[in-house]
Design an enzyme around this catalytic site. Structure first.
Site, PDB file in Angstrom:
ATOM      1  N   GLN A 367       0.836  -1.201   0.000  1.00 37.94           N
ATOM      2  CA  GLN A 367       0.000   0.000   0.000  1.00 37.94           C
ATOM      3  C   GLN A 367       0.870   1.251   0.000  1.00 37.94           C
ATOM      4  O   GLN A 367       1.911   1.293   0.662  1.00 37.94           O
ATOM      5  CB  GLN A 367      -0.893   0.020   1.243  1.00 37.94           C
ATOM      6  CG  GLN A 367      -1.919  -1.092   1.291  1.00 37.94           C
ATOM      7  CD  GLN A 367      -2.731  -1.045   2.573  1.00 37.94           C
ATOM      8  OE1 GLN A 367      -2.171  -1.052   3.656  1.00 37.94           O
ATOM      9  NE2 GLN A 367      -4.047  -0.985   2.442  1.00 37.94           N
ATOM     10  N   HIS A 500      -6.336   8.033   7.843  1.00 29.47           N
ATOM     11  CA  HIS A 500      -5.689   6.990   7.044  1.00 29.47           C
ATOM     12  C   HIS A 500      -5.873   7.376   5.569  1.00 29.47           C
ATOM     13  O   HIS A 500      -6.987   7.740   5.172  1.00 29.47           O
ATOM     14  CB  HIS A 500      -6.348   5.626   7.245  1.00 29.47           C
ATOM     15  CG  HIS A 500      -6.500   5.207   8.672  1.00 29.47           C
ATOM     16  ND1 HIS A 500      -5.893   4.073   9.189  1.00 29.47           N
ATOM     17  CD2 HIS A 500      -7.219   5.737   9.702  1.00 29.47           C
ATOM     18  CE1 HIS A 500      -6.229   3.929  10.459  1.00 29.47           C
ATOM     19  NE2 HIS A 500      -7.035   4.929  10.801  1.00 29.47           N
TER      20      HIS A 500
END
Length: 630
Positions: A367, A500
């Site tokens: 990610q 996030h």
């Protein structure tokens, strides 16, 4: 949300509902046709699904693509007959009697099909209305709704057939699942079929293999990507791109391990909350030895790990707990915030083998992750900044056709952690950020992560398919669970808010998408090989080598074709390899200090001085242009 956006969203939902009704009706037409062709067929159930519908069938005859034309011909007869879809409500006792006597789904009395219907009835809660739908000689249990008549189902096509366990239960019979699709008219159906053909042509699994971008090997494991040299160059270009943007915004790069103690994930809530999608934990060796000596079962072992009586490690399913611990390792004042931590962190999720697919559905992925720790007053700005990064990425890649989805909690669900007050604040912050962005957005209750709401970008690719990409999540809960603090201007401890964000989502999935979006014809800045030099003969090889050095000095990825092939074959090979630029050097070019330039898409660009060509390509790479500058 503006009145225009509300109206547009309502129209889209109504269109989706109409299409779902049409496809559900077409599933009944399919079932009726199968019962006419194979009277012994045992029909289970057939819902509408994304892009179509299916019906599950038990039948000794193996339905194949050769049967599709026959099935469609029978369906056309049913459509032409224009039977009405007639709804009838019945009592549970009456429905049970009809199931047992074989009156539902063209069953025979007390056969397997009747058992399907009894199972469906048992799934209907007591007191809920039970309805049947009849079209011609076919009647079945169904909650509906349907279109008015079978004549509405004119534009359909049978697409495929696959095996499926009844209700997904491996202990139950294996059925044949016949898939089809249906649209309001033939034009829309033809457009859909053309998109499917185009998608097949752009399949990243085929292109990735042919271009040498990635590999998957059984000896390594399914869902685990091996990035080959060319793929690694694409990935590095993407990582350099996002890193430059993060540097501008003062993010700090960090690195964290690929495993962590179970207690870390117990505190975060990832374990055992997501136990079905996590790799099995590794208990401490001495405890494992003790368990083995005592003959403990796997169930006992997992229960011990779940309730915290045993210690162990597991592969990292998320980066956030690690970043939280980096934040917690130092004391912070309000003057230090926001703290922005970024990492290209590899995580692991257990996906079922049937759900894996090339680079877009994997078990290990990296990610482009970051976590921001900020004060409540800074939250709105930080969210806007995150959305701005995503917008920059999509603009650079010319992927400007996107919408925004805000995933909210379901207040009636126990899935979510944290106080309703914090959830309300987080959800409102995302709404305000979406309005600031100016994009069309929808709200999806029940789709939030367990610790906070999120914004997802839904992007359309070159052929109109939608992909869920960049994600921004607001989180009041993990700072609470990990007791994170900062010292405020009042010299008292305060709780930070956590954001996030992952613009690409994962490097694997994003690269797979880009392969299909560009059909492997990457813009020059992303292409693994940006220029291929094609000398006409060995006599000009020295000039070709000199050009290669000039390009390489400017950071251009360049190769030299020294094969004895004729120039036509060299050009053809470069085209097949999807190299953006071909630099042809012959005797005249060598004498004049020029190069004959060809572009993969634009064709012959003519001759230009060598220095001018080098500057042009270097500038195109540096500025990350999608198309060559004029």
């Amino acid at each position: 949300m503006s009145e225009h956006k509300e109206r547009k969203t309502l129209d889209e939902r109504n269109q989706a509902s109409d299409l779902e009704r049409l496809r559900h009706s077409c599933a009944h037409v399919l079932a009726q046709a199968i019962s006419h062709i194979w009277p012994e067929a045992q029909l289970a159930a057939g819902p509408s699904v994304d892009n179509g519908f299916y019906y599950d069938v038990e039948l000794d005859h193996r339905i194949s693509t050769e049967d599709f034309e026959m099935i469609e011909a029978e369906m056309k007869k049913i459509v032409k007959a224009n039977y009405p879809f007639e709804r009838q409500t019945v009592t549970r006792e009456e429905a049970m009697r009809m199931a047992m006597s074989g009156e539902l789904g063209s069953c025979g009395p007390r056969d397997v099909c009747s058992q399907f219907k009894l199972d469906l009835l048992n799934d209907i809660p007591e007191g809920e209305e039970i309805s049947l739908y009849r079209n011609g000689d076919f009647v079945d249990l169904c909650a509906g709704p349907h279109v008015g008549r079978t004549g509405n189902c004119k534009a359909f096509k049978i697409m495929s057939v696959a095996s499926a366990f009844y209700k997904g239960d491996k202990s139950r019979p294996m059925l044949q699942r016949v898939y089809g699709t249906c649209f309001p008219n033939r034009t829309q159906l033809d457009e859909h079929l053309q998109r499917l053909e185009e998608a097949k042509r752009r399949d990243h699994r085929r292109i990735g293999r042919e271009m040498g971008i990635f590999a998957i090997d059984e000896a390594v494991g399914q869902g685990l990507i091996l990035w080959k040299p060319k793929g690694a160059l694409i990935r590095r270009s993407l990582q350099d791109f996002i890193t430059e943007e993060l540097d501008k915004l003062e993010y700090s790069q960090v690195y964290t391990p690929n495993i962590g103690k179970l207690d870390l994930y117990r505190t975060s809530g990832h374990f055992p909350y997501y136990k079905d999608s996590q790799y099995a934990p590794i208990p401490e060796r001495d405890m494992m030895q003790k368990l083995c000596e005592e003959g403990a079962s796997c169930a006992e072992l997992f229960n011990g790990l779940s309730d915290g009586t045993l210690e162990g490690y597991m592969l990292k399913p998320m980066n956030c707990p690690h970043h939280i611990k980096i934040y917690a390792s130092d004391a912070h004042s309000y003057r230090d915030l926001p703290v922005r931590l970024a990492e290209f962190g590899t995580v692991y999720r257990w996906e079922q083998s049937g759900e894996l697919g090339g680079m877009t559905r994997v078990r290990g992925f990296t990610q482009d992750d970051a976590h921001i720790f900020c004060t409540p007053d800074q939250l709105a700005h930080e969210i806007q900044q995150c959305l701005g990064i995503v917008k920059t990425i999509f603009s650079t890649l010319n992927m400007t056709d996107y919408r925004v989805r805000i995933s909210l909690r379901d207040p009636d669900s126990t899935k979510y952690v944290g106080s309703p007050e914090n959830w309300d604040k987080a959800e409102e912050a995302l709404r305000e950020a979406a309005k600031w962005l100016g994009a069309s957005y929808t709200e999806e209750p029940g789709e939030a992560a367990f610790y906070g709401p999120k914004i997802d970008f839904i992007v359309k690719d070159a052929i109109g398919r939608e992909w869920q990409l960049g994600t921004v999540q607001v989180d009041y809960n993990l700072p609470e669970r990990f007791d994170l603090t900062y010292t405020g201007s009042d010299n008292k401890p305060h709780r930070p808010v956590m954001v996030h964000r992952a613009p690409f989502g994962s490097m694997e999935r994003f690269t797979g998408l880009l392969i299909e979006h560009f059909e492997g014809k990457f813009p020059t800045w992303l292409a693994p090989e940006q220029v291929r030099i094609l000398p006409i003969s060995e006599k000009v090889l020295e000039n070709a080598i000199s050009l290669k050095k000039q390009l390489a000095t400017e950071g251009v990825r360049v190769s030299l074709d020294e094969s004895p092939d004729k120039i036509g074959a060299k050009i053809r090979n470069a085209q097949l390899d999807k190299v953006p630029y071909m630099a042809v050097i012959g005797h005249r070019e060598a004498e004049e200090g020029t190069v004959s330039v060809r572009h993969r898409d634009a064709g012959d660009l003519g001759c230009c001085p060598t220095v001018e060509f080098v500057d042009k390509v270097a500038s195109e790479v540096k500025n990350r242009l999608i198309k060559p500058a004029n």
